[in-house]
Scaffold this active site. Structure first.
Site, PDB file in Angstrom:
ATOM      1  N   TYR A  64       0.827  -1.207   0.000  1.00 17.62           N
ATOM      2  CA  TYR A  64       0.000   0.000   0.000  1.00 17.62           C
ATOM      3  C   TYR A  64       0.865   1.263   0.000  1.00 17.62           C
ATOM      4  O   TYR A  64       1.560   1.558   0.974  1.00 17.62           O
ATOM      5  CB  TYR A  64      -0.931   0.031   1.219  1.00 17.62           C
ATOM      6  CG  TYR A  64      -1.892  -1.141   1.306  1.00 17.62           C
ATOM      7  CD1 TYR A  64      -2.375  -1.752   0.149  1.00 17.62           C
ATOM      8  CD2 TYR A  64      -2.306  -1.647   2.532  1.00 17.62           C
ATOM      9  CE1 TYR A  64      -3.251  -2.825   0.219  1.00 17.62           C
ATOM     10  CE2 TYR A  64      -3.184  -2.723   2.604  1.00 17.62           C
ATOM     11  CZ  TYR A  64      -3.649  -3.302   1.441  1.00 17.62           C
ATOM     12  OH  TYR A  64      -4.510  -4.364   1.521  1.00 17.62           O
ATOM     13  N   HIS A 129      -0.384 -12.012   0.510  1.00 22.29           N
ATOM     14  CA  HIS A 129      -1.212 -10.947  -0.076  1.00 22.29           C
ATOM     15  C   HIS A 129      -1.625 -11.242  -1.525  1.00 22.29           C
ATOM     16  O   HIS A 129      -0.796 -11.266  -2.418  1.00 22.29           O
ATOM     17  CB  HIS A 129      -0.418  -9.631  -0.026  1.00 22.29           C
ATOM     18  CG  HIS A 129      -1.241  -8.407  -0.271  1.00 22.29           C
ATOM     19  ND1 HIS A 129      -0.732  -7.146  -0.110  1.00 22.29           N
ATOM     20  CD2 HIS A 129      -2.528  -8.231  -0.648  1.00 22.29           C
ATOM     21  CE1 HIS A 129      -1.673  -6.247  -0.389  1.00 22.29           C
ATOM     22  NE2 HIS A 129      -2.772  -6.899  -0.727  1.00 22.29           N
TER      23      HIS A 129
HETATM   24  P1  NAD Z   1     -13.245   0.327   1.426  1.00 23.90           P
HETATM   25  O1  NAD Z   1     -14.396  -0.369   0.820  1.00 23.90           O
HETATM   26  O2  NAD Z   1     -13.041   0.215   2.875  1.00 23.90           O
HETATM   27  O3  NAD Z   1     -13.323   1.847   0.945  1.00 23.90           O
HETATM   28  C1  NAD Z   1     -12.349   2.771   1.293  1.00 23.90           C
HETATM   29  C2  NAD Z   1     -12.704   4.130   0.701  1.00 23.90           C
HETATM   30  O4  NAD Z   1     -13.879   4.604   1.337  1.00 23.90           O
HETATM   31  C3  NAD Z   1     -11.626   5.177   0.974  1.00 23.90           C
HETATM   32  O5  NAD Z   1     -11.631   6.119  -0.074  1.00 23.90           O
HETATM   33  C4  NAD Z   1     -12.111   5.811   2.265  1.00 23.90           C
HETATM   34  O6  NAD Z   1     -11.549   7.085   2.442  1.00 23.90           O
HETATM   35  C5  NAD Z   1     -13.603   5.840   2.018  1.00 23.90           C
HETATM   36  N1  NAD Z   1     -14.428   5.891   3.237  1.00 23.90           N
HETATM   37  C6  NAD Z   1     -14.239   5.239   4.408  1.00 23.90           C
HETATM   38  N2  NAD Z   1     -15.204   5.525   5.292  1.00 23.90           N
HETATM   39  C7  NAD Z   1     -16.050   6.373   4.659  1.00 23.90           C
HETATM   40  C8  NAD Z   1     -17.251   7.020   5.047  1.00 23.90           C
HETATM   41  N3  NAD Z   1     -17.781   6.838   6.244  1.00 23.90           N
HETATM   42  N4  NAD Z   1     -17.857   7.822   4.144  1.00 23.90           N
HETATM   43  C9  NAD Z   1     -17.344   7.997   2.903  1.00 23.90           C
HETATM   44  N5  NAD Z   1     -16.205   7.415   2.481  1.00 23.90           N
HETATM   45  C10 NAD Z   1     -15.571   6.609   3.349  1.00 23.90           C
HETATM   46  O7  NAD Z   1     -11.943  -0.200   0.637  1.00 23.90           O
HETATM   47  P2  NAD Z   1     -10.434  -0.494   1.073  1.00 23.90           P
HETATM   48  O8  NAD Z   1      -9.814   0.636   1.806  1.00 23.90           O
HETATM   49  O9  NAD Z   1      -9.762  -0.968  -0.164  1.00 23.90           O
HETATM   50  O10 NAD Z   1     -10.567  -1.752   2.040  1.00 23.90           O
HETATM   51  C11 NAD Z   1     -10.435  -1.649   3.436  1.00 23.90           C
HETATM   52  C12 NAD Z   1      -9.128  -2.221   3.923  1.00 23.90           C
HETATM   53  O11 NAD Z   1      -9.127  -3.638   3.759  1.00 23.90           O
HETATM   54  C13 NAD Z   1      -7.876  -1.732   3.183  1.00 23.90           C
HETATM   55  O12 NAD Z   1      -7.466  -0.482   3.675  1.00 23.90           O
HETATM   56  C14 NAD Z   1      -6.930  -2.852   3.475  1.00 23.90           C
HETATM   57  O13 NAD Z   1      -6.414  -2.711   4.791  1.00 23.90           O
HETATM   58  C15 NAD Z   1      -7.834  -4.083   3.418  1.00 23.90           C
HETATM   59  N6  NAD Z   1      -7.886  -4.713   2.074  1.00 23.90           N
HETATM   60  C16 NAD Z   1      -7.110  -5.797   1.847  1.00 23.90           C
HETATM   61  C17 NAD Z   1      -7.112  -6.395   0.597  1.00 23.90           C
HETATM   62  C18 NAD Z   1      -6.231  -7.584   0.354  1.00 23.90           C
HETATM   63  O14 NAD Z   1      -5.596  -8.065   1.261  1.00 23.90           O
HETATM   64  N7  NAD Z   1      -6.160  -8.086  -0.836  1.00 23.90           N
HETATM   65  C19 NAD Z   1      -7.888  -5.891  -0.439  1.00 23.90           C
HETATM   66  C20 NAD Z   1      -8.698  -4.790  -0.169  1.00 23.90           C
HETATM   67  C21 NAD Z   1      -8.696  -4.215   1.082  1.00 23.90           C
END
Ligand code: NAD
Length: 324
Positions: A64, A129
């Site tokens: 990331y 990952h």
């Molecule tokens: P998400 O669906 O959590 O969306 C994140 C987006 O939504 C960001 O732009 C954030 O600023 C915004 N957001 C958060 N809260 C909000 C709110 N209340 N109102 C409006 N916008 C809001 O997607 P993500 O960040 O990709 O997934 C969450 C976490 O999961 C990642 O940060 C990561 O740690 C993990 N993840 C892991 C994998 C993997 O291992 N392959 C893949 C995806 C995500």
């Protein structure tokens, strides 16, 4: 002095690990400026707000922001000034901005690099990952055994695997000895628009594997601001989600809160991992959980949004070397 944990944010057991994760987890990919620039000040205050409101689970990866997320999260956790056992940290290995490398040699080196960036002596969970981009047989025969050595060395406590296609989880879990893989992290598979993870939950439970469901907002699709440029969804899926967000807004509702509550309602999911980059988002997402616990889901709006999304329900995108 740290504030006491928020009394209403539910803790849920993670499989057989003995860990109890806050039902809302802090996804730190936005701290790597993956969804737009984030200042160090905002990163540190978001982590502080999350901890103060009862979030005890923080997830990152060296991938990331090309290691930036791990560095920012490390600064945020250090600034908390609380004992290490008061928070749970997961990071990942095998995926880097330079590409994928799930070799034993690389993942063994990777954890030391991650620990240095996070300023920690150990992480609670180390996850391979996005394993669909590697050889799954290498994951089973080489990567996971290497992670077991890291566990014996005390650098990690538990082992996980992550990916988008759900088939990768059964492939690996059917081939490793019971208790070897403690956790799976699935993403974009338990949101209002795609809930296919639900079919796998009984299998995961039978294996004693903990379930983390990430991206409840479908990586930005289920937000008023919409997804980032790089989002891999089809134009059809993007426009259906945009229509759902506009519908909620016109009704005085918030699509992100609705989506959070949809994911949080399933208690077989230990933690709903949402990416956050501001104090405001932390507050909103924790409030979504506490409000759900008190008042239940907004079933009327949920049904209306599900109807809007029904033409694209469970539509996903290719990921990995088998699917691309
Ligand atoms: P998400 O669906 O959590 O969306 C994140 C987006 O939504 C960001 O732009 C954030 O600023 C915004 N957001 C958060 N809260 C909000 C709110 N209340 N109102 C409006 N916008 C809001 O997607 P993500 O960040 O990709 O997934 C969450 C976490 O999961 C990642 O940060 C990561 O740690 C993990 N993840 C892991 C994998 C993997 O291992 N392959 C893949 C995806 C995500």
């Amino acid at each position: 002095m740290a504030s006491p944990p928020h009394p209403n944010l539910e803790l849920r057991p993670l499989g057989n690990t003995g860990l109890k994760l806050s039902c809302v987890g802090f996804g730190a990919s936005p701290l790597g400026s993956v969804f737009g620039p984030v200042s160090e000040h905002d990163a540190i205050s978001s982590v502080r707000e999350a901890f103060d409101l009862g979030i005890n689970f923080f997830d990152t990866s060296p991938y990331y922001g090309g290691t930036l997320s791990e560095k920012m999260l490390g600064k945020g956790l250090k600034a908390l000034g609380v004992p290490r056992n008061e928070y749970i940290v997961s990071t990942k290995c095998g995926r880097y901005v330079e590409g994928f490398d799930f070799s034993a040699e690389r993942v063994t080196k990777s954890i030391d690099e991650s620990l240095a960036r996070l300023q920690l002596d150990y992480v609670d969970i180390l996850q391979c990952h996005d394993i669909e981009f590697g050889s799954l047989d290498q994951i089973v025969n080489e990567t996971i055994p290497a992670l077991q050595k890291l566990r014996e060395a005390g650098k990690i406590r538990f082992i996980g695997i992550t990916g988008l296609p759900l088939s990768v989880f059964t492939y690996v879990l059917d081939r490793v000895p019971p208790g070897t893989v403690d956790v799976i992290l699935s993403y974009c598979r338990y949101s209002v628009n795609d809930s296919t993870l639900v079919d796998l939950l009984p299998y995961l439970k039978s294996k004693g594997v903990g379930v983390i469901s990430a991206s409840p907002l479908a990586m930005g699709l289920l937000t008023e601001n919409g997804p980032p440029e790089w989002h891999p969804a089809s134009a059809e899926l993007k426009s259906a989600c945009q229509a759902a967000a506009a519908f909620c807004k016109a009704k005085g509702k918030n699509i992100s809160k609705l989506a959070m509550q949809y994911s949080l309602a399933n208690k077989d999911i230990s933690s709903v991992l949402v990416g956050m980059n501001s104090v405001r988002q932390v507050k909103e997402n924790v409030y979504a959980a506490t409000e759900l616990a008190t008042f239940g889901k907004d079933q009327e709006t949920l049904s209306e949004v599900e109807a809007i999304l029904s033409p694209v329900k469970n539509q996903t995108w290719p990921s990995g070397i088998q699917e691309s």
